[in-house]
Scaffold this motif. Structure first.
Motif, PDB file in Angstrom:
ATOM      1  N   VAL A 194      42.695  33.280  40.465  1.00  0.00           N
ATOM      2  CA  VAL A 194      44.033  33.713  40.273  1.00  0.00           C
ATOM      3  C   VAL A 194      44.810  32.489  40.202  1.00  0.00           C
ATOM      4  O   VAL A 194      45.567  32.153  39.183  1.00  0.00           O
ATOM      5  CB  VAL A 194      44.763  34.708  41.322  1.00  0.00           C
ATOM      6  CG1 VAL A 194      46.017  34.591  41.356  1.00  0.00           C
ATOM      7  CG2 VAL A 194      44.130  36.015  41.193  1.00  0.00           C
TER       8      VAL A 194
ATOM      9  N   ALA B 296      46.863  39.092  47.357  1.00  0.00           N
ATOM     10  CA  ALA B 296      46.843  38.276  46.421  1.00  0.00           C
ATOM     11  C   ALA B 296      47.378  36.862  46.720  1.00  0.00           C
ATOM     12  O   ALA B 296      48.633  37.172  47.187  1.00  0.00           O
ATOM     13  CB  ALA B 296      47.189  38.981  45.021  1.00  0.00           C
TER      14      ALA B 296
ATOM     15  N   ASN C 258      40.798  35.298  44.461  1.00  0.00           N
ATOM     16  CA  ASN C 258      41.895  34.650  44.488  1.00  0.00           C
ATOM     17  C   ASN C 258      41.896  33.216  43.911  1.00  0.00           C
ATOM     18  O   ASN C 258      42.940  32.534  43.207  1.00  0.00           O
ATOM     19  CB  ASN C 258      42.149  34.484  46.046  1.00  0.00           C
ATOM     20  CG  ASN C 258      43.382  35.727  46.369  1.00  0.00           C
ATOM     21  OD1 ASN C 258      44.119  36.131  45.847  1.00  0.00           O
ATOM     22  ND2 ASN C 258      43.261  36.060  47.680  1.00  0.00           N
TER      23      ASN C 258
ATOM     24  N   GLY D 113      49.055  33.245  45.107  1.00  0.00           N
ATOM     25  CA  GLY D 113      49.905  33.183  43.700  1.00  0.00           C
ATOM     26  C   GLY D 113      51.240  32.394  43.734  1.00  0.00           C
ATOM     27  O   GLY D 113      51.783  32.162  42.654  1.00  0.00           O
TER      28      GLY D 113
ATOM     29  N   VAL E   6      42.245  42.193  43.750  1.00  0.00           N
ATOM     30  CA  VAL E   6      42.190  41.756  45.037  1.00  0.00           C
ATOM     31  C   VAL E   6      42.853  42.633  46.150  1.00  0.00           C
ATOM     32  O   VAL E   6      42.275  43.028  47.111  1.00  0.00           O
ATOM     33  CB  VAL E   6      43.018  40.374  45.138  1.00  0.00           C
ATOM     34  CG1 VAL E   6      43.361  39.986  46.583  1.00  0.00           C
ATOM     35  CG2 VAL E   6      42.340  39.055  44.572  1.00  0.00           C
ATOM     36  N   GLN E   7      43.877  43.239  45.400  1.00  0.00           N
ATOM     37  CA  GLN E   7      44.730  44.384  46.255  1.00  0.00           C
ATOM     38  C   GLN E   7      43.899  45.728  46.177  1.00  0.00           C
ATOM     39  O   GLN E   7      44.013  46.146  47.336  1.00  0.00           O
ATOM     40  CB  GLN E   7      45.999  44.601  45.418  1.00  0.00           C
ATOM     41  CG  GLN E   7      46.994  43.475  45.542  1.00  0.00           C
ATOM     42  CD  GLN E   7      47.376  42.956  46.986  1.00  0.00           C
ATOM     43  OE1 GLN E   7      47.207  41.751  46.988  1.00  0.00           O
ATOM     44  NE2 GLN E   7      47.918  43.815  47.805  1.00  0.00           N
TER      45      GLN E   7
ATOM     46  N   VAL F 124      37.086  38.798  47.581  1.00  0.00           N
ATOM     47  CA  VAL F 124      38.422  38.671  47.380  1.00  0.00           C
ATOM     48  C   VAL F 124      38.611  37.235  47.321  1.00  0.00           C
ATOM     49  O   VAL F 124      39.646  36.564  46.711  1.00  0.00           O
ATOM     50  CB  VAL F 124      38.991  39.420  48.596  1.00  0.00           C
ATOM     51  CG1 VAL F 124      40.593  38.846  48.862  1.00  0.00           C
ATOM     52  CG2 VAL F 124      39.099  41.000  48.458  1.00  0.00           C
TER      53      VAL F 124
ATOM     54  N   ALA G 128      44.712  39.658  40.383  1.00  0.00           N
ATOM     55  CA  ALA G 128      45.327  39.879  41.463  1.00  0.00           C
ATOM     56  C   ALA G 128      45.368  41.377  41.938  1.00  0.00           C
ATOM     57  O   ALA G 128      44.894  41.772  43.178  1.00  0.00           O
ATOM     58  CB  ALA G 128      46.733  39.463  41.222  1.00  0.00           C
ATOM     59  N   GLU G 129      45.507  42.219  40.868  1.00  0.00           N
ATOM     60  CA  GLU G 129      45.557  43.479  41.377  1.00  0.00           C
ATOM     61  C   GLU G 129      44.031  44.132  41.956  1.00  0.00           C
ATOM     62  O   GLU G 129      44.002  44.881  42.579  1.00  0.00           O
ATOM     63  CB  GLU G 129      45.928  44.347  40.190  1.00  0.00           C
ATOM     64  CG  GLU G 129      47.243  44.391  39.701  1.00  0.00           C
ATOM     65  CD  GLU G 129      47.866  45.331  38.638  1.00  0.00           C
ATOM     66  OE1 GLU G 129      46.726  45.774  37.773  1.00  0.00           O
ATOM     67  OE2 GLU G 129      48.970  45.284  38.353  1.00  0.00           O
TER      68      GLU G 129
END
Length: 195
Positions: A50, A104, A47, A106, A97-98, A43, A94-95
């Motif tokens: 991202v 996420a 990130n 950003g 990460v979720q 994660v 980002a998705e």
């Protein structure tokens, strides 16, 4: 005449605020069969990617607006196309990460505080400098991607690994190739040299 009744269910509840139901850096459990420390590591690296990708996206848009010269049209369109492809990968990262149970990153302040990409000047640069700056930014992300690919392989997070290799790395490599070809010093119109 419009009449207002007290209890209209369709009335939006505006100006709502809440406490954080999951703080940044915390994970919620998702039954993925991966150890928590591996998920946390993945994660964090996602990130960072991202945030770097958001920076690169914004550089693409800025440079897209500032293109000039004989190749204006082609580069204007190319940079816009690349920006859209970067935007798609931001969403994928980002998705992911979720999906792993993270939060996420950003927000603009997160990007500014944490990106590994060198900031461009506020003003306008020459076209070759803008293109070289984009290539350098891609190189930074590609280096981080390769490290992330090794980490996700080690962590046996094959979903993240596949995403990074198939969707993100290959796109960056393709964009570097397209951009770097614009930095080759060749004449725009056939200048034949007799030797």
């Amino acid at each position: 005449m419009v009449t207002r009744t007290r209890n209209v269910e369709a009335q939006p509840k505006l100006h709502q605020r809440s406490y954080e139901i999951q703080q940044f850096g915390q994970l919620h459990a998702v039954p993925l069969g991966l150890p928590e420390n591996a998920i946390k590591e993945n994660v964090e690296l996602l990130n960072k990617l991202v945030l770097d990708s958001i920076m690169l996206y914004n550089m693409y848009k800025k440079h897209h607006w500032h293109m000039a010269g004989p190749t204006f049209y082609q580069l204007h369109l190319l940079l816009d196309k690349h920006a859209e492809q970067i935007l798609e990968t931001i969403d994928l990262l980002a998705e992911r990460v979720q999906m792993l149970g993270g939060v996420a990153a950003g927000m603009p302040h997160d990007v500014v505080e944490n990106t590994r990409i060198e900031r461009p000047p506020k003003g306008e640069e020459a076209v070759p400098a803008m293109i070289a700056r984009l290539v350098d930014a891609h190189a930074t992300i590609i280096k981080a991607l390769r490290e992330a690919i090794e980490t996700t392989e080690k962590n046996k997070d094959y979903g993240t690994n596949d995403l990074l290799v198939s969707d993100v790395l290959r796109m960056h490599e393709m964009q570097v190739w397209f951009l770097s070809q614009h930095l080759v010093d060749t004449p725009l119109i056939g200048e034949e040299t007799n030797k």
